[in-house]
Design a protein around this motif. Structure first.
Motif, short mmCIF file in Angstrom:
data_model
loop_
_atom_site.label_atom_id
_atom_site.label_comp_id
_atom_site.label_asym_id
_atom_site.label_seq_id
_atom_site.Cartn_x
_atom_site.Cartn_y
_atom_site.Cartn_z
N ALA A 3 0.75 -1.16 -0.09
CA ALA A 3 0.02 -0.15 0.05
C ALA A 3 0.78 1.08 0.02
O ALA A 3 0.64 2.27 -0.83
CB ALA A 3 -0.96 -0.02 1.14
N LEU A 4 2.00 1.23 0.69
CA LEU A 4 2.81 2.42 0.63
C LEU A 4 3.68 2.64 -0.50
O LEU A 4 3.63 3.94 -1.17
CB LEU A 4 3.76 2.28 1.92
CG LEU A 4 3.24 2.32 3.41
CD1 LEU A 4 4.28 1.91 4.27
CD2 LEU A 4 2.63 3.81 3.79
N HIS A 5 3.78 1.65 -0.94
CA HIS A 5 4.45 1.73 -2.44
C HIS A 5 3.60 2.23 -3.55
O HIS A 5 3.77 3.03 -4.52
CB HIS A 5 5.15 0.28 -2.93
CG HIS A 5 6.40 0.18 -2.48
ND1 HIS A 5 6.77 -0.30 -1.20
CD2 HIS A 5 7.90 0.28 -2.99
CE1 HIS A 5 7.93 -0.56 -0.69
NE2 HIS A 5 8.65 -0.27 -2.18
N ALA A 6 2.37 1.93 -3.37
CA ALA A 6 1.43 2.35 -4.39
C ALA A 6 1.07 3.72 -4.09
O ALA A 6 0.65 4.62 -5.00
CB ALA A 6 0.06 1.48 -4.08
N ALA A 7 1.15 4.07 -2.75
CA ALA A 7 0.82 5.54 -2.44
C ALA A 7 1.82 6.42 -3.00
O ALA A 7 1.72 7.76 -2.97
CB ALA A 7 0.60 5.72 -0.94
N LEU A 8 2.92 5.86 -2.89
CA LEU A 8 4.22 6.60 -3.64
C LEU A 8 3.74 6.79 -4.99
O LEU A 8 4.15 7.92 -5.52
CB LEU A 8 5.42 6.14 -3.26
CG LEU A 8 6.71 6.73 -3.75
CD1 LEU A 8 6.99 7.87 -3.28
CD2 LEU A 8 8.03 5.65 -3.65
N GLY A 9 3.50 5.71 -5.79
CA GLY A 9 3.21 5.81 -7.23
C GLY A 9 1.97 7.06 -7.23
O GLY A 9 2.16 7.68 -8.37
N LYS A 10 0.86 6.96 -6.60
CA LYS A 10 0.02 7.93 -6.70
C LYS A 10 0.47 9.27 -6.52
O LYS A 10 0.20 10.32 -7.02
CB LYS A 10 -1.16 7.89 -5.61
CG LYS A 10 -2.41 8.59 -5.59
CD LYS A 10 -3.27 7.81 -4.43
CE LYS A 10 -4.70 8.37 -4.85
NZ LYS A 10 -4.91 9.91 -4.49
N SER A 11 1.47 9.57 -5.49
CA SER A 11 2.03 10.70 -5.00
C SER A 11 2.88 11.32 -6.32
O SER A 11 2.85 12.74 -6.52
CB SER A 11 2.82 10.65 -3.80
OG SER A 11 3.58 12.05 -3.60
N LEU A 12 3.47 10.40 -6.89
CA LEU A 12 4.31 10.90 -8.24
C LEU A 12 3.39 10.90 -9.44
O LEU A 12 4.00 11.21 -10.73
CB LEU A 12 5.39 9.61 -8.42
CG LEU A 12 6.62 9.83 -7.19
CD1 LEU A 12 7.27 8.52 -7.64
CD2 LEU A 12 7.32 11.01 -7.46
N GLU A 13 2.01 10.70 -9.17
CA GLU A 13 1.02 10.79 -10.33
C GLU A 13 1.61 9.82 -11.78
O GLU A 13 1.40 9.98 -12.64
CB GLU A 13 1.14 12.26 -10.96
CG GLU A 13 0.55 13.09 -9.81
CD GLU A 13 0.35 14.50 -10.36
OE1 GLU A 13 0.72 14.97 -11.52
OE2 GLU A 13 -0.17 15.65 -9.50
N LEU A 14 1.99 8.58 -11.23
CA LEU A 14 2.21 7.56 -12.23
C LEU A 14 0.92 6.98 -12.77
O LEU A 14 -0.01 7.17 -12.51
CB LEU A 14 3.18 6.35 -11.43
CG LEU A 14 4.56 6.99 -10.90
CD1 LEU A 14 4.96 5.94 -10.39
CD2 LEU A 14 5.31 7.85 -11.79
N ASP A 15 0.99 6.47 -14.14
CA ASP A 15 0.04 5.88 -14.68
C ASP A 15 -0.51 4.61 -14.12
O ASP A 15 -1.70 4.60 -14.27
CB ASP A 15 0.22 5.92 -16.15
CG ASP A 15 1.05 7.02 -16.77
OD1 ASP A 15 0.02 7.89 -17.26
OD2 ASP A 15 1.92 7.47 -16.92
N ALA A 16 0.24 3.80 -13.56
CA ALA A 16 -0.11 2.48 -13.04
C ALA A 16 0.70 1.98 -12.07
O ALA A 16 1.84 2.14 -12.04
CB ALA A 16 -0.39 1.57 -14.20
N VAL A 17 0.29 1.08 -11.28
CA VAL A 17 1.18 0.08 -10.21
C VAL A 17 0.72 -1.28 -10.69
O VAL A 17 -0.53 -1.51 -11.04
CB VAL A 17 1.34 0.45 -9.20
CG1 VAL A 17 1.93 2.02 -8.89
CG2 VAL A 17 -0.13 0.68 -8.16
#
Length: 592
Positions: A481-495
């Motif tokens: 979840a924390l790695h996914a949240a980091l992806g969200k914070s970076l506005e990445l396209d998918a995880v």
């Protein structure tokens, strides 16, 4: 309507307070009683006010049935039961308990306000209003694929042109089988020609009906039962993100059984997954040729056949993105073809990772990969480029140099690549102590470096958080979840996320473990919303280091003038760093 709201609880009255507000906003008259009133006092108020509805809330579970039973008896004895509807709700309540005790309705935990209001207003809740509407997303939309630095562009042009010129003069059994398969799909009878290009295992399956070890044919009865299950599966899918559109969340499947895959997919969709990825067995990547029919495999990965893929497709929601992996092995071009034929949205091709950590010979996968990318372009099917070789210890800058080189090659061939850096506690990071303080800075540095080089979609996987997980399911779900949240914070396209039991090899992946991760991600997304995870200045130092390393690697490859030789000779990662050129398909490439 006149509604009396009763918190039949020592202290908990939050729910009835909120209900009171909701009802009042809709023009209903509400009377809100305080908590911890004696039942006799409540009944007296009811007799005085004569409401249309008496709505009782109970949060605490102890003695709930006894207390609620006694209350309904007092209401009945006071003659109110015939004049008022009595409703009960709260964490301690189920519909079955409410009905058993004689209440007109019961609303348990996670009940939405709309359901209660619709009951009071005596109207049906619109099914359309209940359903979450999800639509299929295009991960590549809005990206120009422009190389932002002219020095990088010059190197990438040189490398891509060399690869294309080299590949145009060569072919392989994998390419020729893909050409034959394409004609077979159009109705030509070319099975004999196809099997001549297969190895003994695949040839025996076609010519002698010998099913490979650990593989079995799926029966018609099983197919019938699966269709019945799929027809009965009805649910409102969740959306994991509550205030943003990114990142999409993918799960990977490959249980060995397409029926189990289908049910895992349905569970994942119900809990919010936006996409799924097909993993095939590793022996299928090493065997020349693909099988046909509906087949189950008792070991890791689900066999790629057109029939298996079509069965998976039939189980998918319309909004679910589907990626079929083709990036390693000796069947890469044919898998891209079958993926398209089955209706896949995406495929996965990376000649660097696939030949240095995936077991395929670099020369073979290079020529096959170019042809596969051409097919992906022809079918307008984007392909992602994983850099999982970093799991073997290859430094990020070398892995990324290979990824960007293949991505630019894809752009030149008319395809749409998706960059897939790895978010994890990699051996390279461990050895060099890049994550001694936190798991944020180094991963952020990777994204910054890539964004400074090319305007392309970024989709970390596969899966995020790998090697930060332990056998503890709570810890595993939390790190995911924390790695996914980091992806969200970076506005990445998918995880791409793992299940909580994918951190170790102790048996089959369970659906409950998939739910663990998806629920944790939903909470993490809700917790952060549009807020950002703030890296330290070290992230920008890492970005500079990675970018410089990518440039130096590309420079060496461009100077070498031979992409395949660069793979063999360690320019994209040495054996000491964990890059090992594969052997599958070695010696099978020939000049056209």
């Amino acid at each position: 309507m006149k509604i009396l709201l009763v918190p039949l609880d020592p202290v908990h009255d939050v729910a009835v307070k909120m209900l009171s507000r909701e009802f009042s906003q809709r023009g209903h008259q509400t009377i809100l009683l305080p908590p911890d009133m004696k039942m006799e006092e409540i009944v007296h108020v009811c007799q005085k006010e004569m409401p249309d509805y008496i709505m009782v809330s109970r949060t605490l579970g102890y003695n709930a049935a006894e207390l609620l039973g006694r209350f309904i008896d007092l209401i009945d004895a006071a003659g109110l039961r015939r004049k008022c509807k009595v409703v009960v709700g709260g964490k301690a309540i189920t519909k079955e308990l409410a009905a058993e005790l004689g209440y007109d309705a019961g609303f348990g935990e996670k009940t939405r306000w709309e359901e209660v209001i619709a009951f009071v207003e005596n109207r049906e809740l619109s099914a359309e209003g209940e359903m979450v509407k999800k639509s299929k997303q295009d991960i590549t939309q809005g990206y120009s694929y422009r190389i932002k630095d002219s020095a990088f562009r010059e190197l990438l042009e040189k490398i891509a042109d060399q690869i294309i010129e080299w590949a145009n003069e060569r072919t392989s059994p994998g390419i020729e089988r893909a050409k034959i398969r394409e004609r077979i799909l159009k109705g030509e009878d070319l099975l004999d020609e196809y099997t001549k290009l297969c190895d003994d295992l695949v040839r025996s399956y076609y010519n002698e009906k010998v099913v490979p070890k650990h593989v079995r044919l799926i029966t018609q009865e099983e197919i019938k039962r699966l269709k019945e299950l799929l027809n009965r599966s009805s649910y409102s899918p969740r959306i994991l993100r509550h205030s943003t559109d990114k990142p999409l969340v993918f799960v990977q499947y490959g249980t060995g059984c397409p029926f189990m895959d289908a049910m895992h997919i349905k569970v994942s969709e119900a809990w919010g997954a936006d996409g799924v990825l097909h993993f095939d067995p590793s022996w299928g990547a090493r065997c020349e040729g693909l099988l046909e029919g509906l087949l189950a495999h008792e070991e890791d990965g689900s066999i790629i056949t057109l029939e298996n893929l079509k069965l998976i497709k039939s189980a998918l929601n319309e909004s679910t993105l589907w990626c079929v992996r083709a990036h390693r092995g000796v069947n890469t071009p044919e898998i891209v073809l079958l993926a398209h034929e089955a209706g896949a949205d995406l495929t996965k091709i990376n000649m660097v990772y696939g030949s240095l950590n995936g077991g395929s010979d670099p020369e073979r996968l290079a020529v096959d990969g170019v042809y596969a990318i051409k097919l992906a372009a022809k079918f307008k099917m984007p392909f992602d480029l994983p850099t999982n070789e970093e799991l073997g210890g290859v430094p990020a800058h070398k892995a990324f140099a290979g990824m960007i080189a293949v991505a630019y090659l894809g752009v030149k061939l008319g395809a749409k690549p998706i960059l897939k850096p790895l978010f994890c506690y990699s051996p390279d990071a461990i050895i060099n102590k890049y994550m001694e303080d936190n798991y944020i800075d180094y991963n952020v540095g990777k994204v910054i470096a890539l964004r400074e080089i090319i305007d392309a979609p970024i989709w970390p996987g596969e899966p995020i958080g790998f090697m930060t997980h332990t056998e503890d399911r709570v810890q595993s779900a939390m790190t995911t979840a924390l790695h996914a949240a980091l992806g969200k914070s970076l506005e990445l396209d998918a995880v791409t996320v793992s299940s909580t039991d994918e951190a170790y090899a102790r048996g089959a992946i369970t659906t409950s473990a998939r739910i663990d991760s998806l629920r944790a991600i939903a909470d993490a997304f809700r917790f952060f919303g549009k807020a950002k995870i703030e890296p330290t200045k070290q992230a920008y130092e890492y970005a500079k280091m990675i970018k410089e390393g990518i440039y130096q690697t590309l420079q060496r490859v461009a100077e070498r003038g031979d992409f395949v030789a660069s793979l063999y000779e360690g320019l994209f990662g040495t054996k000491e760093e964990g890059a090992n050129p594969g052997r599958a398909g070695r010696g099978t490439v020939r000049k056209c």
